[in-house]
Enzyme design. Structure first.
Site, PDB file in Angstrom:
ATOM      1  N   GLU A   1     -44.962  36.473 -30.141  1.00 65.63           N
ATOM      2  CA  GLU A   1     -46.047  36.009 -29.500  1.00 65.63           C
ATOM      3  C   GLU A   1     -45.950  36.848 -27.803  1.00 65.63           C
ATOM      4  O   GLU A   1     -44.554  36.658 -27.688  1.00 65.63           O
ATOM      5  CB  GLU A   1     -46.106  34.350 -29.246  1.00 65.63           C
ATOM      6  CG  GLU A   1     -46.756  33.679 -30.240  1.00 65.63           C
ATOM      7  CD  GLU A   1     -47.045  32.374 -30.124  1.00 65.63           C
ATOM      8  OE1 GLU A   1     -46.942  31.798 -29.117  1.00 65.63           O
ATOM      9  OE2 GLU A   1     -47.319  31.687 -31.065  1.00 65.63           O
TER      10      GLU A   1
ATOM     11  N   HIS B   1     -52.496  30.591 -29.225  1.00 62.41           N
ATOM     12  CA  HIS B   1     -51.521  29.397 -28.955  1.00 62.41           C
ATOM     13  C   HIS B   1     -51.979  28.513 -27.891  1.00 62.41           C
ATOM     14  O   HIS B   1     -51.292  27.995 -27.045  1.00 62.41           O
ATOM     15  CB  HIS B   1     -49.936  29.723 -28.748  1.00 62.41           C
ATOM     16  CG  HIS B   1     -48.874  28.999 -29.076  1.00 62.41           C
ATOM     17  ND1 HIS B   1     -47.775  29.325 -29.136  1.00 62.41           N
ATOM     18  CD2 HIS B   1     -49.093  27.580 -28.950  1.00 62.41           C
ATOM     19  CE1 HIS B   1     -47.001  28.211 -29.514  1.00 62.41           C
ATOM     20  NE2 HIS B   1     -47.722  26.941 -29.245  1.00 62.41           N
TER      21      HIS B   1
HETATM   22  N1  LIG Z   1     -49.882  25.008 -31.680  1.00 61.09           N
HETATM   23  C1  LIG Z   1     -49.466  24.316 -30.433  1.00 61.09           C
HETATM   24  O1  LIG Z   1     -49.947  24.440 -29.216  1.00 61.09           O
HETATM   25  C2  LIG Z   1     -48.333  23.408 -30.521  1.00 61.09           C
HETATM   26  C3  LIG Z   1     -48.013  22.297 -29.763  1.00 61.09           C
HETATM   27  C4  LIG Z   1     -46.842  21.463 -30.072  1.00 61.09           C
HETATM   28  C5  LIG Z   1     -46.175  21.703 -31.244  1.00 61.09           C
HETATM   29  N2  LIG Z   1     -46.230  22.675 -31.991  1.00 61.09           N
HETATM   30  C6  LIG Z   1     -45.476  22.896 -33.147  1.00 61.09           C
HETATM   31  O2  LIG Z   1     -45.694  22.014 -34.271  1.00 61.09           O
HETATM   32  C7  LIG Z   1     -44.456  21.233 -34.767  1.00 61.09           C
HETATM   33  C8  LIG Z   1     -44.732  19.914 -35.064  1.00 61.09           C
HETATM   34  O3  LIG Z   1     -44.772  19.146 -33.800  1.00 61.09           O
HETATM   35  P1  LIG Z   1     -44.799  17.575 -33.639  1.00 61.09           P
HETATM   36  O4  LIG Z   1     -44.898  17.325 -32.302  1.00 61.09           O
HETATM   37  O5  LIG Z   1     -45.367  17.163 -34.946  1.00 61.09           O
HETATM   38  O6  LIG Z   1     -42.960  17.694 -34.206  1.00 61.09           O
HETATM   39  P2  LIG Z   1     -42.346  16.261 -35.009  1.00 61.09           P
HETATM   40  O7  LIG Z   1     -41.007  16.657 -34.611  1.00 61.09           O
HETATM   41  O8  LIG Z   1     -42.936  15.132 -34.580  1.00 61.09           O
HETATM   42  O9  LIG Z   1     -42.566  16.776 -36.518  1.00 61.09           O
HETATM   43  C9  LIG Z   1     -42.067  17.692 -37.090  1.00 61.09           C
HETATM   44  C10 LIG Z   1     -41.919  16.871 -38.491  1.00 61.09           C
HETATM   45  O10 LIG Z   1     -41.296  18.209 -39.550  1.00 61.09           O
HETATM   46  C11 LIG Z   1     -40.476  17.716 -40.334  1.00 61.09           C
HETATM   47  N3  LIG Z   1     -39.652  18.856 -41.059  1.00 61.09           N
HETATM   48  C12 LIG Z   1     -38.384  19.260 -40.444  1.00 61.09           C
HETATM   49  N4  LIG Z   1     -37.964  20.292 -41.270  1.00 61.09           N
HETATM   50  C13 LIG Z   1     -39.100  20.176 -42.477  1.00 61.09           C
HETATM   51  C14 LIG Z   1     -39.041  20.841 -43.582  1.00 61.09           C
HETATM   52  N5  LIG Z   1     -38.085  21.862 -43.993  1.00 61.09           N
HETATM   53  N6  LIG Z   1     -40.002  20.475 -44.384  1.00 61.09           N
HETATM   54  C15 LIG Z   1     -40.913  19.460 -44.207  1.00 61.09           C
HETATM   55  N7  LIG Z   1     -40.988  18.889 -43.135  1.00 61.09           N
HETATM   56  C16 LIG Z   1     -39.814  19.214 -42.145  1.00 61.09           C
HETATM   57  C17 LIG Z   1     -39.638  16.508 -39.398  1.00 61.09           C
HETATM   58  O11 LIG Z   1     -38.964  15.544 -40.392  1.00 61.09           O
HETATM   59  C18 LIG Z   1     -40.785  15.982 -38.757  1.00 61.09           C
HETATM   60  O12 LIG Z   1     -41.250  14.718 -39.330  1.00 61.09           O
HETATM   61  C19 LIG Z   1     -43.584  21.843 -33.863  1.00 61.09           C
HETATM   62  O13 LIG Z   1     -42.132  22.074 -34.368  1.00 61.09           O
HETATM   63  C20 LIG Z   1     -44.083  22.705 -32.697  1.00 61.09           C
HETATM   64  O14 LIG Z   1     -43.401  24.206 -33.117  1.00 61.09           O
HETATM   65  C21 LIG Z   1     -47.313  23.477 -31.878  1.00 61.09           C
END
Ligand SMILES: NC(=O)c1ccc[n+]([C@@H]2O[C@H](COP(=O)([O-])OP(=O)(O)OC[C@H]3O[C@@H](n4cnc5c(N)ncnc54)[C@H](O)[C@@H]3O)[C@@H](O)[C@H]2O)c1
Length: 330
Positions: A268, A286
Site C-alpha cells: 500500500e 483501505h
Molecule cells: N480494512 C481496515 O480498515 C481494517 C481496520 C481494522 C483492522 N483491519 C484488519 O482486520 C484484522 C482483524 O481485526 P480485528 O479488530 O477483528 O482483530 P482481532 O484481533 O479482534 O481478531 C483477529 C482474529 O484472528 C484470529 N487469528 C489469528 N491468527 C489466525 C489464523 N492463523 N487463522 C484464523 N484465525 C486467526 C485471532 O484469534 C482473532 O480472533 C486485523 O488484523 C487488521 O489487520 C483492517
C-alpha cells in the site's frame, strides 16, 4: 467549542490546576474536549512550552513518538494513539518511562464490518453490470445477469475476532448462516470449522479478518481456492498479503469465484495488478475503517484512554502487553 479546548500559549494557563493534553497531528478538539473533561486543557497545536508541561498526548497515525519527543515532554503520563498501529511510536521507550501507549482497537470494527457487507451486497446483487445495462439501454438483456441473495447463503469468516464477529451479526440480519475458522479464539462449536479449506468448501461468501502473520500470508492461494465453493464471493478487508492476487485472478477467470472485494493491498498504496481490471472486482483504498463515525469514535476512545490514566483508572487497551496499571502506579 468545548470549554476544555484552547489554542492560547501555555505561559498563562486559565487554571493552574489544569492537566494539559496535546494533540499531535489533526485531532478534533470538539470531540476530545468533551471526553477529557473540565479539568483538562486540550492543546491541538502545541508549542514546545505546551509539550514541556503536557501530561497526555493524543497522537495520529503518521506522527512519530521517539526518545527525542519523550525528552521534550518530561511530564507525559499517557500517550493515546488513534487506531492500533504503533509502528511510529517507540513503545519500549514510553514503557521504560512508565507511560502507557493507549490504542483504540474497537472504534473501526463496526465500520469495517459494514464495508464487508457493502461489498458482499454489491457483488451478489451484481450492481455494476446491472447499472451498465440500464445506462447503455440494454434492458432486453436484463435476464443475462444472474442476481444472487445473501438470504439463505452461507458466510465463512476467517478470524473470529472483533470485526469477524460483527460481520457475523450483520449477516444474521440478512438471513445468512455463519461459519467461522479461528484456532486461537475458537468460535461457538456449532459454527466452528476445523480448517480454512473446510470453511471454503461450505461458504458462499468468504471474508478474511485475521492479522498478517507467517501463518496467514497468502492464506488464499491456489490450494485454498481449489476448495472454494464454485461461484463464491471473496472479500478481504484484513491485510493485503492474506491473498495471492495471481491465484485469485485465475479463480475469477475460471468462474470459481464470482466476485472479489478488496479494501487492503500488498503493498500500500496499491500497485496496479490485472486483478483490478476484472469487472467482478470491487476496490476501496483501505478506507472501510475510516468512516466519519469510526473517526469520531477513535477520538472518543483515545480521549477516554487519556482521561482514564490521568484519573488513575486502567485504560481499556494498551499497545505494550507487559504494561500494567499497577506497575505504572507504583
Ligand atoms: N480494512 C481496515 O480498515 C481494517 C481496520 C481494522 C483492522 N483491519 C484488519 O482486520 C484484522 C482483524 O481485526 P480485528 O479488530 O477483528 O482483530 P482481532 O484481533 O479482534 O481478531 C483477529 C482474529 O484472528 C484470529 N487469528 C489469528 N491468527 C489466525 C489464523 N492463523 N487463522 C484464523 N484465525 C486467526 C485471532 O484469534 C482473532 O480472533 C486485523 O488484523 C487488521 O489487520 C483492517
Amino acid at each position: 467549542m468545548p470549554k476544555a479546548s484552547r489554542t492560547a500559549p501555555l505561559s498563562q494557563p486559565e487554571q493552574p490546576s489544569q492537566h494539559v493534553v496535546v494533540g499531535l497531528g489533526p485531532v478534533d478538539p470538539a470531540i476530545v474536549g468533551d471526553v477529557l473533561g473540565e479539568d483538562v486543557t486540550f492543546v491541538p497545536d502545541p508549542t514546545p512550552d505546551d509539550l514541556a508541561v503536557a501530561e497526555g498526548a493524543i497522537v495520529r497515525a503518521d506522527r512519530h513518538v521517539d526518545e527525542d519527543l519523550l525528552a521534550r515532554a518530561p511530564r507525559l503520563r499517557v500517550i493515546a494513539r488513534t487506531g492500533v498501529g504503533v509502528d511510529l511510536v517507540d513503545v519500549a521507550a514510553a514503557s521504560a518511562r512508565g507511560i502507557p501507549v493507549v490504542i483504540t482497537p474497537n472504534s473501526g470494527s463496526r465500520a469495517v464490518a459494514e464495508g464487508v457487507l457493502a461489498m458482499a451486497l454489491h457483488l451478489t446483487k451484481r450492481l455494476r453490470p446491472l447499472t451498465d445495462l440500464v445506462r447503455e439501454g440494454r434492458w432486453a438483456e436484463r435476464n443475462s445477469v444472474p442476481v444472487g441473495d445473501l438470504d439463505g447463503a452461507t458466510l465463512g469468516i476467517v478470524g473470529h475476532g472483533r470485526i469477524g464477529r460483527r460481520v457475523g451479526e450483520l449477516a444474521a440480519a440478512f438471513g445468512m448462516r455463519t461459519l467461522a475458522y479461528d484456532p486461537y479464539s475458537p468460535p461457538p462449536p456449532e459454527i466452528a470449522r476445523a480448517d480454512p479449506g473446510e470453511l471454503a468448501e461450505a461458504s458462499d461468501v468468504l471474508t478474511l479478518h485475521v492479522p498478517l502473520t507467517d501463518e496467514t500470508r497468502h492464506l488464499v492461494d491456489e490450494a485454498f481456492l481449489a476448495r472454494v465453493k464454485p461461484g463464491a464471493v471473496l472479500i478481504n478487508c484484513g491485510r493485503g498479503a492474506l491473498i495471492d492476487p495471481d491465484a485469485t485472478l485465475a479463480a475469477l477467470k475460471a468462474g470459481r469465484l464470482s466476485g472479489v472485494g478488496l479494501d487492503v493491498f500488498d503493498p500500500e498504496p496499491a500497485r496496479h495488478h490485472p486483478l483490478f481490471d476484472h469487472p467482478d472486482v470491487v476496490l476501496t483504498p483501505h478506507l472501510m475503517g475510516m468512516t466519519r463515525r469510526a473517526m469520531a469514535l477513535t477520538f472518543v476512545d483515545a480521549a477516554r484512554g487519556v482521561a482514564d490514566v490521568l484519573a488513575g483508572r486502567p485504560p481499556t487497551a494498551v499497545a505494550d502487553p507487559d504494561w500494567t496499571h499497577r506497575k505504572a502506579m507504583a
